[in-house]
Design a protein around this motif. Sequence first.
Motif, mmCIF file in Angstrom:
data_model
loop_
_atom_site.group_PDB
_atom_site.id
_atom_site.type_symbol
_atom_site.label_atom_id
_atom_site.label_comp_id
_atom_site.label_asym_id
_atom_site.label_seq_id
_atom_site.Cartn_x
_atom_site.Cartn_y
_atom_site.Cartn_z
ATOM 1 N N THR A 11 -9.128 0.467 4.911
ATOM 2 C CA THR A 11 -7.824 -0.591 4.087
ATOM 3 C C THR A 11 -7.952 -1.114 4.801
ATOM 4 O O THR A 11 -7.339 -0.814 6.140
ATOM 5 C CB THR A 11 -7.244 0.194 2.966
ATOM 6 N N ASN A 47 -4.809 -2.620 6.648
ATOM 7 C CA ASN A 47 -3.308 -3.123 6.659
ATOM 8 C C ASN A 47 -2.704 -4.127 7.339
ATOM 9 O O ASN A 47 -3.001 -4.242 8.781
ATOM 10 C CB ASN A 47 -2.797 -1.733 6.534
ATOM 11 N N SER A 96 -1.993 -7.736 -2.122
ATOM 12 C CA SER A 96 -3.622 -6.725 -2.216
ATOM 13 C C SER A 96 -4.635 -7.323 -2.621
ATOM 14 O O SER A 96 -4.566 -8.465 -3.519
ATOM 15 C CB SER A 96 -3.515 -5.181 -3.657
ATOM 16 N N ASN A 153 -8.510 -7.242 -3.162
ATOM 17 C CA ASN A 153 -9.522 -6.808 -3.678
ATOM 18 C C ASN A 153 -10.848 -7.459 -3.535
ATOM 19 O O ASN A 153 -11.131 -6.208 -3.742
ATOM 20 C CB ASN A 153 -9.278 -5.622 -4.673
ATOM 21 N N PRO A 208 -10.590 -3.167 0.883
ATOM 22 C CA PRO A 208 -9.493 -3.785 0.231
ATOM 23 C C PRO A 208 -8.479 -4.033 1.568
ATOM 24 O O PRO A 208 -8.612 -3.715 3.017
ATOM 25 C CB PRO A 208 -8.953 -2.439 0.021
ATOM 26 N N LYS A 258 -4.350 -5.161 2.740
ATOM 27 C CA LYS A 258 -3.061 -4.563 2.186
ATOM 28 C C LYS A 258 -2.211 -5.794 2.869
ATOM 29 O O LYS A 258 -2.203 -5.529 4.432
ATOM 30 C CB LYS A 258 -2.471 -4.022 1.904
#
Length: 206
Positions: A110, A112, A158, A160, A165, A167
Amino acid sequence: NMPKNYSKTTRLSIANRAAEIIMEEGVEDYQYAKKKAVKHLDLGRFDTLPSNDEIDNALLEYGSIFQDQIDMDIIMKIKEEALKVMELFHKFNPYFLSQITQGLVPKYPTININIFTDNMKEIEYVLLNHQINFEIKDSNLNEHRSKKQSRKKLPIISINNSFFPIKLKIFEEYDLKINKKNLMNMRGLDYKELKNFDPNVLLAKS
């Protein structure tokens, strides 16, 4: 009272199990990973959990054992995607939270990124302007600013429908000054550091 070395070994096994959970299950929250590790190891209530630094060491160890095959393509792709997001939010001091500079890539990466602003609307404006679908939810952040522990809401955005993904954690500008410490969620690379990161140095190490 437990003998010291017993508690040390136990902390170590908790740290190793937590590192595994972080890498295999894509868990990002160290605290959650520690608690889950205690459960897995069936330790009941264990008073002294390993520190975040101990988890970091366990992660690096995990990396050297299980990731002799560093996937360059995926590291390049993560770098490229993260830079795109950071360019979008360049005004808000974006920090990319990741250990790819150590060659650590979780099974389900992910992206981040922490951004710092006192004006949430500006962030939404950037997203809407670029026609990016997103959802916002609040997470609680425990604060240690004073003797009294306060909790504050931390908006997390988020995205997607992206390659990985994404964040985005939205901190206040004030947080940029105080949070330069360990906490996985505060450590990271700024735009320039990520841009200058050359994944090929990882191959030299392995």
